[in-house]
Structures are given as C-alpha cells and as structure tokens.
Enzyme design. Structure first.
Site, PDB file in Angstrom:
ATOM      1  N   ASP A   1     -16.978 114.597 -59.782  1.00  0.00           N
ATOM      2  CA  ASP A   1     -16.882 113.879 -58.205  1.00  0.00           C
ATOM      3  C   ASP A   1     -17.636 114.980 -57.273  1.00  0.00           C
ATOM      4  O   ASP A   1     -17.976 114.965 -56.089  1.00  0.00           O
ATOM      5  CB  ASP A   1     -16.342 113.671 -58.067  1.00  0.00           C
ATOM      6  CG  ASP A   1     -14.436 114.338 -57.327  1.00  0.00           C
ATOM      7  OD1 ASP A   1     -14.654 115.521 -57.898  1.00  0.00           O
ATOM      8  OD2 ASP A   1     -14.138 113.938 -56.986  1.00  0.00           O
ATOM      9  N   SER A   2     -18.314 116.043 -57.644  1.00  0.00           N
ATOM     10  CA  SER A   2     -18.833 117.194 -57.246  1.00  0.00           C
ATOM     11  C   SER A   2     -20.373 116.330 -57.403  1.00  0.00           C
ATOM     12  O   SER A   2     -21.602 117.211 -55.662  1.00  0.00           O
ATOM     13  CB  SER A   2     -19.537 118.903 -58.100  1.00  0.00           C
ATOM     14  OG  SER A   2     -19.599 117.918 -59.355  1.00  0.00           O
TER      15      SER A   2
ATOM     16  N   ASP B   1     -14.682 112.509 -63.757  1.00  0.00           N
ATOM     17  CA  ASP B   1     -13.311 112.811 -62.687  1.00  0.00           C
ATOM     18  C   ASP B   1     -13.078 111.204 -62.006  1.00  0.00           C
ATOM     19  O   ASP B   1     -13.725 110.452 -61.770  1.00  0.00           O
ATOM     20  CB  ASP B   1     -14.114 113.003 -61.475  1.00  0.00           C
ATOM     21  CG  ASP B   1     -14.099 114.936 -61.618  1.00  0.00           C
ATOM     22  OD1 ASP B   1     -12.275 115.338 -62.174  1.00  0.00           O
ATOM     23  OD2 ASP B   1     -14.654 115.958 -61.086  1.00  0.00           O
TER      24      ASP B   1
ATOM     25  N   LYS C   1     -10.455 112.533 -65.308  1.00  0.00           N
ATOM     26  CA  LYS C   1      -9.550 114.047 -65.035  1.00  0.00           C
ATOM     27  C   LYS C   1      -8.918 113.464 -63.194  1.00  0.00           C
ATOM     28  O   LYS C   1      -9.776 113.059 -62.821  1.00  0.00           O
ATOM     29  CB  LYS C   1     -10.518 115.089 -64.807  1.00  0.00           C
ATOM     30  CG  LYS C   1      -9.829 116.444 -63.849  1.00  0.00           C
ATOM     31  CD  LYS C   1     -10.974 117.861 -64.150  1.00  0.00           C
ATOM     32  CE  LYS C   1     -12.312 117.709 -63.411  1.00  0.00           C
ATOM     33  NZ  LYS C   1     -11.912 117.967 -61.920  1.00  0.00           N
TER      34      LYS C   1
ATOM     35  N   GLU D   1      -6.715 115.029 -59.593  1.00  0.00           N
ATOM     36  CA  GLU D   1      -6.089 116.459 -59.690  1.00  0.00           C
ATOM     37  C   GLU D   1      -4.810 116.318 -58.837  1.00  0.00           C
ATOM     38  O   GLU D   1      -4.756 114.901 -57.759  1.00  0.00           O
ATOM     39  CB  GLU D   1      -7.449 116.281 -58.085  1.00  0.00           C
ATOM     40  CG  GLU D   1      -8.992 116.794 -58.225  1.00  0.00           C
ATOM     41  CD  GLU D   1      -9.929 117.069 -56.634  1.00  0.00           C
ATOM     42  OE1 GLU D   1      -8.845 116.687 -56.361  1.00  0.00           O
ATOM     43  OE2 GLU D   1     -11.240 116.701 -57.563  1.00  0.00           O
TER      44      GLU D   1
ATOM     45  N   GLU E   1      -8.934 125.459 -60.620  1.00  0.00           N
ATOM     46  CA  GLU E   1      -9.826 125.986 -59.751  1.00  0.00           C
ATOM     47  C   GLU E   1      -9.463 126.914 -58.934  1.00  0.00           C
ATOM     48  O   GLU E   1      -8.425 126.528 -58.315  1.00  0.00           O
ATOM     49  CB  GLU E   1     -10.669 124.162 -59.141  1.00  0.00           C
ATOM     50  CG  GLU E   1     -11.830 125.022 -58.113  1.00  0.00           C
ATOM     51  CD  GLU E   1     -12.214 123.727 -57.640  1.00  0.00           C
ATOM     52  OE1 GLU E   1     -12.428 122.842 -58.394  1.00  0.00           O
ATOM     53  OE2 GLU E   1     -12.838 123.978 -57.105  1.00  0.00           O
TER      54      GLU E   1
HETATM   55  O1  KIV Z   1     -16.126 117.948 -59.601  1.00  0.00           O
HETATM   56  C1  KIV Z   1     -16.868 118.692 -60.152  1.00  0.00           C
HETATM   57  O2  KIV Z   1     -18.050 118.916 -61.002  1.00  0.00           O
HETATM   58  C2  KIV Z   1     -15.033 119.740 -60.869  1.00  0.00           C
HETATM   59  C3  KIV Z   1     -15.017 121.140 -61.386  1.00  0.00           C
HETATM   60  C4  KIV Z   1     -15.700 122.469 -61.138  1.00  0.00           C
HETATM   61  C5  KIV Z   1     -14.239 121.699 -62.297  1.00  0.00           C
HETATM   62  O3  KIV Z   1     -14.215 119.303 -60.441  1.00  0.00           O
HETATM   63 NA    NA Z   2     -14.320 117.257 -59.273  1.00  0.00          NA
END
Ligand code: KIV
Ligand code: NA
Length: 266
Positions: free
Chosen positions: A45-46, A84, A112, A114, A181
């Site tokens: 989600d980056s 994510d 994934k 959090e 992280e």
């Molecule tokens: O969103 C992302 O790219 C991430 C990584 C930095 C682990 O969660």
């Molecule tokens: Na992320």
C-alpha cells in the site's frame, strides 16, 4: 517458469539463505523484478505514496489494491505475490475475509496485515479459510498518526518485549510470514531466531530471514526521500539499467552486503 511458493520461502529460511523481496505495482516492473531473480513481489500500500502521490498509505482502498494486484499478476513470471490489505480493509473480521478474498482473486498468493494482538482472531479466521497471512510489526504506516510520525519502533525495553510477544502470538494464530519495519537490529535478530516462520525486514538490520525495499526507493527515484535504511542501487557503477540495479540488489541481499551497518538502527 515455475512459481515460488510459501514452501520455497520456508526452505530458504531453513538453509539460512536470505529471501529477496521488492515491491511492484504494475505489469512491466513485475516482469522485470521477477526476471531479475527477486523471489517475492509485494504489492504494497506504499503505492499510496509512490504511485498516487499521497503523503501516507491511509487513502488507499482495497479496490485500488486489487487493480494493482491484477496488473502485477499479469507481468509476474515466477515470484510469490503478496498483497497489502489497506487502511480499514480489515477493521472487522468479516471485512477482512471478504477483502482478503478479493485480493486473492486478483492474483495474490498471500495477504499482509499491520498490527499485533488485536489481529489474532482475524488472522485465525482468514487462515482457517485457506488464505495465507503475512503479519507486519514495528513501524506500521497505516497507524502513522497514532505513532506520531514515521519513527523507529521497539527502542525501549517495554515496546521491544511487546513486539516480540506479538510476533510469537501472530505466528501461533496462523501467520506464515512476518514483516518487521524500522526496529533495532538486535530486536529483529531475536524475533527471527524465536520464530519458525520467515521474517522479512526493512530498516530491521541484517539478521532477518529476508529483506524488502520499495522499488522506487532502491532505484533512487525520489531525491527528497532518503531514509537511512535505503540503498540506491542505481547509484552503483555497475548499474546501467533498472534491471542491473535489481540484479545488484538480489546479489547484495544474498551475499549479505545489504543491509550494511549504515542502513541499520540500534
Ligand atoms: O507497503 C509497502 O511497501 C510495505 C513494505 C515497505 C514492507 O509494506
Ligand atoms: Na505496506
């Protein structure tokens, strides 16, 4: 080409061979990244920051994650694909299950999430239904406003203990991978040794079972964003192309020359 599986990642941990992970958000880069030998692609989600231009990951929706997951799945050759789950897509167990299912149908092999202890029933629910889960501890960017910014986590004894006990509980609930992280390298080492599931670090030192970076960061595309834990692989003399830079990243992670001491927190 044969696709990597979760089993392949456990085998790498067993052999103590570092697992290579990069983010990608579209078919062109997914193809390049997987052809360069990266084992896992994270549709992070980056993308809220590097694709959409927001200043956090909070605005990203599950539908947008599905769109990018479909693009990546088209270009991917052999990598294991993680998607994510974005902000509030897993606030309730029911939401988590239906949003995770949508990501799997878009091409993900794993989702994934959090968070620590509060996620345990959710992880049990999703994994019981056959969807593999990667947990994510330490700096959890979806909570940036309650953390008070993008800061290293687990620096005092109480919070380090909490992260370690969360990690064990997440594994016990059914998580089969863990992203750490921005935590001190000693803590990441302790967690990686305590767990049977592979750990993937970003700003977590050299002792996690694998490494992940955001593609745009390791290609040095944003001159305003140079956190300590990032290395710009395009700056290597031998990197004439993006492909060269990604190949250098894989090589550096495999030989454990990345991350170096200057990329780690203590
Ligand atoms: O969103 C992302 O790219 C991430 C990584 C930095 C682990 O969660
Ligand atoms: Na992320």
């Amino acid at each position: 080409m044969k696709k990597l599986t979760l089993h392949s990642l456990f085998a790498l941990k067993e052999k103590k061979e570092p697992i290579t992970v990069l983010t990608a958000y579209d078919a062109t880069f997914a193809k390049l990244v997987s052809e360069s030998g990266v084992e896992v692609i994270l549709v992070g989600d980056s993308l809220g920051m590097v694709i959409q231009g927001h200043d956090s990951t909070v605005p990203v929706t599950n539908e947008e994650m599905c769109y990018h997951m479909r693009c990546v799945a088209k270009g991917n050759q052999s990598a294991f694909l993680i998607a994510d789950m974005p902000y509030m897509a897993y606030a309730t167990e029911e939401q988590a299950l239906s949003n995770a299912a949508a990501l799997m149908q878009a091409g993900a092999n794993m989702v994934k999430l959090e968070g620590g202890e509060w996620l345990l029933p959710t992880i049990k629910k999703i994994t019981d239904r056959g969807i593999p889960v990667c947990a994510h501890l330490g700096l959890t960017p979806q909570s940036v406003d309650s953390l008070g910014g993008f800061k290293v986590q687990g620096r005092d004894e109480a919070s380090a203990k909490q992260i370690l006990s969360d990690a064990i509980a997440l594994q016990d609930a059914g998580a089969t991978l863990l992203v750490l992280e921005c935590v001190p390298q000693e803590l990441a080492k302790e967690i990686s040794e305590a767990l049977t599931i592979p750990t993937i670090g970003i700003g977590a030192g050299k002792d996690t079972d694998g490494q992940v970076l955001v593609l745009q960061d390791m290609l040095g595309l944003n001159s305003n964003f140079k956190p300590k834990f990032v290395r710009n692989f395009m700056a290597d003399e031998s990197a004439a192309t993006v492909e060269d830079a990604i190949i250098q990243y894989v090589k550096a992670v495999k030989e454990k020359s990345f991350p170096a001491a200057e990329h780690c927190f203590d």
